[in-house]
Design a protein around this motif. Structure first.
Motif, PDB file in Angstrom:
ATOM      1  N   PHE A 102      23.537 -60.349  32.650  1.00  0.00           N
ATOM      2  CA  PHE A 102      24.232 -59.474  33.597  1.00  0.00           C
ATOM      3  C   PHE A 102      25.311 -58.609  32.950  1.00  0.00           C
ATOM      4  N   ALA A 103      25.731 -58.939  31.739  1.00  0.00           N
ATOM      5  CA  ALA A 103      26.873 -58.260  31.100  1.00  0.00           C
ATOM      6  C   ALA A 103      26.759 -56.729  31.071  1.00  0.00           C
ATOM      7  N   PRO A 104      25.599 -56.138  30.775  1.00  0.00           N
ATOM      8  CA  PRO A 104      25.544 -54.663  30.731  1.00  0.00           C
ATOM      9  C   PRO A 104      25.733 -53.987  32.096  1.00  0.00           C
ATOM     10  N   TRP A 105      25.603 -54.739  33.186  1.00  0.00           N
ATOM     11  CA  TRP A 105      25.596 -54.132  34.511  1.00  0.00           C
ATOM     12  C   TRP A 105      26.797 -54.517  35.372  1.00  0.00           C
ATOM     13  N   ASP A 106      27.514 -55.565  34.991  1.00  0.00           N
ATOM     14  CA  ASP A 106      28.615 -56.074  35.818  1.00  0.00           C
ATOM     15  C   ASP A 106      29.978 -55.680  35.274  1.00  0.00           C
ATOM     16  N   PRO A 107      30.940 -55.422  36.177  1.00  0.00           N
ATOM     17  CA  PRO A 107      32.326 -55.229  35.725  1.00  0.00           C
ATOM     18  C   PRO A 107      32.845 -56.525  35.090  1.00  0.00           C
ATOM     19  N   ALA A 108      33.982 -56.434  34.410  1.00  0.00           N
ATOM     20  CA  ALA A 108      34.589 -57.617  33.784  1.00  0.00           C
ATOM     21  C   ALA A 108      34.870 -58.669  34.863  1.00  0.00           C
ATOM     22  N   TYR A 109      34.672 -59.919  34.490  1.00  0.00           N
ATOM     23  CA  TYR A 109      34.896 -61.022  35.412  1.00  0.00           C
ATOM     24  C   TYR A 109      36.354 -61.446  35.395  1.00  0.00           C
ATOM     25  N   PRO A 110      36.881 -61.946  36.531  1.00  0.00           N
ATOM     26  CA  PRO A 110      38.239 -62.491  36.522  1.00  0.00           C
ATOM     27  C   PRO A 110      38.317 -63.715  35.608  1.00  0.00           C
ATOM     28  N   ALA A 111      39.531 -64.066  35.209  1.00  0.00           N
ATOM     29  CA  ALA A 111      39.731 -65.158  34.245  1.00  0.00           C
ATOM     30  C   ALA A 111      39.114 -66.472  34.714  1.00  0.00           C
ATOM     31  N   GLN A 124      24.653 -48.436  51.446  1.00  0.00           N
ATOM     32  CA  GLN A 124      24.785 -47.640  50.224  1.00  0.00           C
ATOM     33  C   GLN A 124      24.721 -48.550  49.001  1.00  0.00           C
ATOM     34  N   ALA A 125      24.066 -48.079  47.961  1.00  0.00           N
ATOM     35  CA  ALA A 125      23.977 -48.808  46.696  1.00  0.00           C
ATOM     36  C   ALA A 125      24.199 -47.837  45.550  1.00  0.00           C
ATOM     37  N   ALA A 126      24.794 -48.326  44.470  1.00  0.00           N
ATOM     38  CA  ALA A 126      25.012 -47.510  43.273  1.00  0.00           C
ATOM     39  C   ALA A 126      24.460 -48.253  42.066  1.00  0.00           C
ATOM     40  N   VAL A 127      23.692 -47.543  41.237  1.00  0.00           N
ATOM     41  CA  VAL A 127      22.997 -48.153  40.102  1.00  0.00           C
ATOM     42  C   VAL A 127      23.154 -47.270  38.876  1.00  0.00           C
ATOM     43  N   GLN A 128      23.384 -47.901  37.736  1.00  0.00           N
ATOM     44  CA  GLN A 128      23.414 -47.145  36.493  1.00  0.00           C
ATOM     45  C   GLN A 128      22.017 -46.570  36.228  1.00  0.00           C
ATOM     46  N   PRO A 129      21.926 -45.308  35.820  1.00  0.00           N
ATOM     47  CA  PRO A 129      20.617 -44.689  35.606  1.00  0.00           C
ATOM     48  C   PRO A 129      19.727 -45.418  34.593  1.00  0.00           C
TER      49      PRO A 129
END
Length: 193
Positions: free
Chosen positions: A37-46, A139-144
């Motif tokens: 999931f790392a390439p698609w997810d924002p940074a995770y909380p601590a 609504q959904a947003a996806v990296q191309p």
């Protein structure tokens, strides 16, 4: 306040609202898919990969679900309900003249390519458009670059709304996202919210 069903079942999948009893399952799901999931997810909380943080997020998710502010469904195979394989999240539910929600979803690396997310999203979207929740728009947003996710949205009938440059900060940089929307086909144009 509108209440969604807390359990949805399809031919192969079981979708369940958050519950405290899922703590170990959710943690296992995130740990086994962290690199995927790392390439698609924002940074995770601590505390994202700590039992206490998972428990807190599950409690918040259950409250949000009950109050109709957000709806997260955890996916498992109906034949193996103890192992979570995905998540579908409808966040930032807006009422009034908008009647909209933002969609996010993830699927276990080992469950890719089997049509499971398509099945899960069909069930969850039907619930969001049902009289119980009655939203007008999703609504959904996806990296191309995320071709599998783009294909899922297109198969489900989401229409492209355009490209949003530098939409989210992910993996060390601001990433462009293509924005999609799906309208509730049962909502007449002249019907007020």
């Amino acid at each position: 306040m509108r209440r969604a069903l807390t359990v949805l079942q399809g031919p192969r999948l079981l979708l369940r609202a958050p519950a405290a009893s899922m703590q170990a399952q959710v943690l296992d799901y995130h740990l086994r898919n962290q690199a995927f999931f790392a390439p698609w997810d924002p940074a995770y909380p601590a505390d994202f990969f700590e039992a206490e943080g998972v428990a807190q997020r599950l409690a918040q998710g259950l409250t949000s679900f009950a109050e109709g502010r957000a709806y997260r469904f955890w996916l498992s195979l109906a034949s193996a309900p103890e192992r979570l394989i995905g998540s579908i999240h409808f966040s930032q539910v807006a009422r009034g003249p908008f009647q909209n929600t933002l969609l996010g979803y993830s699927l276990d690396e080992q469950a890719q390519g089997q049509g499971l997310m398509n099945e899960g999203l069909r069930l969850a979207i039907a619930e969001m458009f049902s009289p119980r929740v009655q939203l007008h728009r999703i609504q959904a947003a996806v990296q191309p670059q995320n071709r599998p996710s783009l294909a899922v949205l297109r198969r489900l009938g989401f229409a492209s709304q355009g490209l949003s440059p530098r939409y989210l900060f992910i993996n060390g940089a601001w990433r462009d996202h293509e924005v999609f929307a799906l309208l509730n086909p049962a909502w007449p144009d002249e019907q007020a919210p």
